[in-house]
Design a protein around this motif. Structure first.
Motif, PDB file in Angstrom:
ATOM      1  N   GLY A  58      59.829 -33.361   3.659  1.00  0.00           N
ATOM      2  CA  GLY A  58      60.149 -32.916   5.428  1.00  0.00           C
ATOM      3  C   GLY A  58      59.377 -31.208   5.567  1.00  0.00           C
ATOM      4  N   TYR A 107      60.816 -37.274   7.647  1.00  0.00           N
ATOM      5  CA  TYR A 107      61.801 -37.596   6.256  1.00  0.00           C
ATOM      6  C   TYR A 107      63.155 -37.150   6.454  1.00  0.00           C
ATOM      7  CZ  TYR A 107      58.220 -39.650   3.310  1.00  0.00           C
ATOM      8  OH  TYR A 107      57.097 -40.537   2.882  1.00  0.00           O
ATOM      9  N   TYR A 108      62.789 -35.752   8.132  1.00  0.00           N
ATOM     10  CA  TYR A 108      63.978 -34.953   8.120  1.00  0.00           C
ATOM     11  C   TYR A 108      64.678 -36.206   8.963  1.00  0.00           C
ATOM     12  CZ  TYR A 108      62.705 -30.840   6.868  1.00  0.00           C
ATOM     13  OH  TYR A 108      62.400 -29.070   6.780  1.00  0.00           O
TER      14      TYR A 108
END
Length: 565
Positions: free
Chosen positions: A229, A244-245
């Motif tokens: 992220g 991704y976060y």
């Protein structure tokens, strides 16, 4: 197929009497593994039970006895038993990774766990303590790859906690990672840290390769998802950063930092309601974190609410009174609101709080601009001389010097500083066109182009503007909606003589939250637009918004008091 919540979120319920169904709701899990540990001499007994969070019933329970040196082997036995009772099978890769986390010393492993705890507190003091403990663990077991990787990660954190140069960090971290790679080549943590280091070194291909390999080795690695992220966030790809976060937040739902990073990615995408919710969650998870409030202030600035931004900024400074970039933000926003005197007072406070008038290039720029705003060209050059900035070697400081000389109408001085910045051996490849800076409306390529154009080097300016345009096109294609990008597009168009294109971009910036009237009236980038009625009308509209906001600003929110000694 198995999602395992990260240790930091799971352990938030340790020593708390919370119903297991409520734990499952907060963590988003179907099962909870709960246990107790007792020691008698050299023997450790662990009793565990697997509980379904739907109804709170125990699915399985067991007890394990082991000698002190076989703790990790016992963990593997528990992991196999849990997987079996969930009707899952541990893969060969997972089993191999478990074995590579072992230490020959129970004390080394225990020391590693305490070091990891300190590292996850995300403070300068805790990170330094983690470094001490990782070194102690390595002394106890020189072949302990996990501790070597942890030490390298703690060194990497010094880039932000200690402002340590990345070259120095790489010198210390790289040998640790090389030894760990020889000892434990299938350890996902190794590739996480190596990829994070490569991200900072701007080794983009290598960073992505290692981070994705870590994610493949351990899909439950919160760190792999978080570092991916971060890679995409700083490289101007907010959609991938958010993906991704969000995955990392699923794995570690009670981590305030991940909520804050999701806030930033959502703000980059212009999804302000979602960003506000993520920031509120970050603040609720850790009310003492300055970072949560700093990100909240950044969000409010992104949507043009500078007064709200200043209020969150005050809260951040109350928790971290020596954060130079938080002060720089504050001064910049006060200037945007036309409060030059308050901006100067805030800069003076920052100098006392940080102990360094030039703690960052951005803070240097603030000091120079506030000096010029208060006393003109003579005050500006006195500030440059008193702080010996003419001798600076930091390319960021040199470009900011060029920028303020352009503001003061001194193109030859600006060109000299810009050329020194371009020739600096400290200039890294991505510094000239940094996606992270561009989203805030700052680009060293723009400063260099303006300085070259103002001194008659049209060809050099055109080359620099072409490179900057390519970056801005890439950012907008990736979903970036920060007003800083639109402002840069307007400045590029204006320098090229495309006044209509510049106005279209600047109107888009204002719609997205751009509020920098004070600088727009003075900086050279919009010289060709100043005779236009539509440009003057836009500035008056934004100025009226700023003045209305200032009237709602409590005096204590605009003032920056010196920190208590």
């Amino acid at each position: 197929m198995l999602r395992v919540v990260a240790r930091s979120s799971a352990f938030a319920f340790r020593d708390r009497q919370t119903d297991v169904r409520e734990i499952g709701r907060q963590l988003g899990t179907t099962h909870v593994l709960e246990g107790s540990l007792r020691r008698a001499g050299d023997v450790t007994r662990v009793s565990v039970q697997l509980i379904a969070t739907r109804d709170g019933y125990s699915v399985w329970s067991g007890s394990y006895d082991t000698a002190g040196t076989n703790v990790i082997q016992m963990q593997e036995e528990v992991a196999r038993a849990v997987a079996s009772n969930l009707e899952l099978r541990l893969t060969d890769v997972t089993i191999a990774s478990l074995s590579e986390r072992r230490s020959s010393s129970a004390q080394a492993y225990a020391t590693y766990l305490v070091a990891r705890y300190h590292q996850q507190q995300r403070t300068k003091q805790d990170n330094e303590r983690a470094i001490e403990l990782y070194r102690e663990a390595i002394n106890l077991d020189p072949g302990f790859a996990l501790a070597q990787v942890g030490l390298a990660y703690a060194y990497l954190n010094q880039r932000y906690f200690n402002d340590r140069p990345i070259a120095d960090i790489a010198r210390d971290a790289t040998p640790l990672l090389e030894r760990a790679a020889q000892q434990a080549p299938r350890l996902a943590d190794l590739y996480v840290v190596r990829g994070a280091l490569e991200t900072e070194l701007l080794l983009h291909d290598a960073a992505l390769r290692d981070l994705h390999h870590a994610d493949a080795l351990n899909p439950n690695s919160r760190e792999a998802a978080s570092e991916l992220g971060f890679y995409y966030l700083v490289n101007g790809q907010p959609r991938d950063a958010l993906r991704y976060y969000s995955h990392a937040a699923d794995l570690d739902p009670l981590d305030y930092n991940l909520a804050a990073q999701r806030c930033t990615a959502l703000a980059d995408l212009g999804q302000y309601d979602g960003a506000a919710a993520a920031c509120a969650r970050s603040r609720s998870l850790n009310p003492q974190s300055a970072w949560s409030y700093s990100v909240s202030s950044d969000l409010e600035e992104a949507r043009g609410r500078l007064v709200e931004a200043l209020r969150w900024n005050s809260a951040a400074l109350a928790r971290s009174p020596d954060a130079e970039d938080v002060y720089a933000q504050r001064c910049h926003w006060l200037l945007s609101l036309g409060l030059q005197e308050r901006a100067r007072e805030s800069y003076d406070t920052a100098v006392v709080a940080t102990g360094n008038a030039n703690a960052s290039p951005w803070l240097s720029w603030v000091g120079l601009v506030t000096a010029y705003a208060g006393g003109g060209l003579e005050a500006l050059h006195q500030r440059i001389a008193s702080q010996r900035l003419a001798d600076a070697s930091d390319p960021g400081v040199l470009f900011e010097l060029a920028n303020v000389e352009l503001l003061a109408g001194e193109p030859q001085a600006a060109r000299a500083f810009a050329d020194r910045g371009l020739a600096s051996p400290e200039l890294r490849p991505d510094d000239l066109a940094s996606p992270w800076l561009a989203r805030t409306g700052r680009a060293y390529l723009l400063i260099a182009a303006a300085a070259h154009q103002a001194t008659g080097d049209a060809a050099g300016a055109a080359q620099q503007l072409t490179a900057l345009t390519a970056l801005l096109d890439r950012l907008t294609a990736a979903g970036m909606r920060r007003h800083g990008v639109y402002e840069l597009q307007a400045q590029v168009a204006a320098l090229r003589g495309d006044a209509d294109g510049a106005m279209r971009a600047l109107l888009g910036a204002a719609d997205q939250g751009w509020r920098e009237v004070w600088l727009a009236e003075r900086e050279p980038y919009f010289t060709t637009l100043r005779p236009r009625a539509d440009f003057r009308a836009l500035l008056e509209r934004v100025r009226a918004d700023n003045e209305a906001n200032v009237r709602t600003l409590a005096p204590e929110a605009a003032a920056t008091r010196p920190p208590k000694t």
